[in-house]
Design a protein around this motif. Structure first.
Motif, PDB file in Angstrom:
ATOM      1  N   LEU A 150      51.994  59.342  51.401  1.00  0.00           N
ATOM      2  CA  LEU A 150      51.986  60.876  51.894  1.00  0.00           C
ATOM      3  C   LEU A 150      51.778  61.797  51.226  1.00  0.00           C
ATOM      4  CD1 LEU A 150      56.174  60.999  53.878  1.00  0.00           C
ATOM      5  CD2 LEU A 150      53.038  61.038  54.772  1.00  0.00           C
ATOM      6  N   VAL A 164      45.918  62.328  62.661  1.00  0.00           N
ATOM      7  CA  VAL A 164      46.644  61.892  61.171  1.00  0.00           C
ATOM      8  C   VAL A 164      48.235  62.203  61.960  1.00  0.00           C
ATOM      9  CG1 VAL A 164      47.178  62.124  59.477  1.00  0.00           C
ATOM     10  CG2 VAL A 164      44.691  63.351  59.667  1.00  0.00           C
ATOM     11  N   GLU A 185      51.890  60.196  61.107  1.00  0.00           N
ATOM     12  CA  GLU A 185      53.131  59.577  60.016  1.00  0.00           C
ATOM     13  C   GLU A 185      54.013  58.701  60.661  1.00  0.00           C
ATOM     14  OE1 GLU A 185      57.556  61.380  57.655  1.00  0.00           O
ATOM     15  OE2 GLU A 185      55.651  62.229  58.945  1.00  0.00           O
ATOM     16  N   GLN A 219      51.178  58.334  55.839  1.00  0.00           N
ATOM     17  CA  GLN A 219      50.345  59.172  56.791  1.00  0.00           C
ATOM     18  C   GLN A 219      49.374  58.102  57.199  1.00  0.00           C
ATOM     19  OE1 GLN A 219      48.098  62.328  54.799  1.00  0.00           O
ATOM     20  NE2 GLN A 219      48.409  61.464  52.913  1.00  0.00           N
ATOM     21  N   ARG A 259      53.159  65.302  64.138  1.00  0.00           N
ATOM     22  CA  ARG A 259      53.810  64.379  62.583  1.00  0.00           C
ATOM     23  C   ARG A 259      54.763  63.360  62.593  1.00  0.00           C
ATOM     24  NH1 ARG A 259      54.043  66.635  56.292  1.00  0.00           N
ATOM     25  NH2 ARG A 259      54.918  64.381  55.346  1.00  0.00           N
ATOM     26  N   ASN A 306      51.038  66.407  52.901  1.00  0.00           N
ATOM     27  CA  ASN A 306      50.611  66.417  54.291  1.00  0.00           C
ATOM     28  C   ASN A 306      49.984  66.606  55.342  1.00  0.00           C
ATOM     29  OD1 ASN A 306      49.934  65.305  57.222  1.00  0.00           O
ATOM     30  ND2 ASN A 306      50.751  63.682  55.845  1.00  0.00           N
TER      31      ASN A 306
END
Length: 289
Positions: A11, A31, A33, A38, A174, A227
């Protein structure tokens, strides 16, 4: 076309420059998590090309060394595609629009009385509120969060909806849909109760308390665990904080914007900073292990 995880990075690695390069090249990507990392997803057919591109330009192409034709300018994902990746964000906004239509944006008091923080009855020209304890004793627990769906006017709904779409999608991308829902309900609960505690019985509503919670969450989380998804332009953060200060000063109400639920804004922001602090520290610890 199926997508694959082409990169898995800590991250702490800043992917913003490389993401901008992919946008310039019109490369479909997202993108997310996962397990403290990531993850960059791209279509399977071009995954190897993207890996090679990252090896050559891990920081992107800030000096525009690559000769990318002008017609390959950034192309945002289509609206349907954005909805597919942000179902919870879209659901909250859809519910807000439905409630706006049913309550006639604050004009239908009878419909509003089912969703306000305190149940009320209109007697002549006066509104009589039921106590919070009586409402909860009757099992009306939904009132603790449903005021976020009530809006007073089309501008109120449009502005709140625009910012929820912007901030909600970041968190959903995320941290996932369930976490976004949990944070939304938490910020609604805190901001609504703060407004009731400091402002007393009254008619209040809107997503703005939740928005300040989402803002605080992204702000502190990004500060502790960087991030690109949570990276907010400095101007956006400054603008919303300045707006909060203007509302607290009373100037906004004086120029004709009506009563502002300042306690809800501050309560949401404090709660969001706290969840961002806890989430950011947790991810930093996972990264260090």
């Amino acid at each position: 076309m199926s997508s694959v995880a082409v990169l898995r990075l800590p991250l702490s690695v800043d992917l913003a420059g490389f993401v901008k390069l992919l946008q310039r090249m019109q490369v479909p990507h997202r993108v997310s998590e996962d397990a403290g990392e990531q993850v960059l997803w791209v279509p399977d057919a071009i995954s190897e090309d993207v890996r090679v591109l990252y090896q050559r330009f891990p920081a992107g192409d800030p000096d525009h060394q690559l000769d990318i034709p002008a017609q390959q300018a950034t192309k945002r994902p289509g609206f349907v595609q954005q909805l597919r990746h942000s179902p919870m964000t879209a659901l909250v906004l859809l519910l807000s629009m439905i409630v706006g239509a049913v309550t006639m944006l604050g004009e239908n008091l009878q419909a509003m009385s089912w969703l306000t923080f305190l149940q009320f009855q209109v007697v002549g020209e006066y509104i009589h509120f039921t106590s919070l304890a009586d409402s909860l004793a009757a099992g009306q627990w939904w009132r603790l969060v449903t005021p976020m769906l009530i809006h007073f006017g089309i501008l109120h709904l449009a502005m709140n909806g625009m910012w929820y779409w912007e901030l909600g999608r970041r968190i959903e991308m995320r941290q996932g849909s369930i976490n976004l829902l949990g944070l939304t309900l938490l910020f609604s609960l805190v901001s609504n109760y703060a407004q009731y505690y400091f402002g007393g019985p009254g008619l209040f509503g809107g997503l703005s308390g939740v928005l300040y919670g989402l803002l605080g969450h992204c702000w502190i989380y990004q500060w502790l665990s960087p991030n690109p998804v949570y990276h907010l332009p400095r101007g956006v953060l400054v603008m919303m904080l300045v707006w909060l200060l203007l509302c607290l000063s009373g100037l906004v109400s004086m120029i004709g914007f009506g009563e502002i639920a300042n306690a809800a804004h501050v309560g949401g922001l404090v709660a969001g900073c706290l969840t961002g602090l806890l989430g950011g520290l947790y991810n930093r610890r996972k990264q260090a292990l």
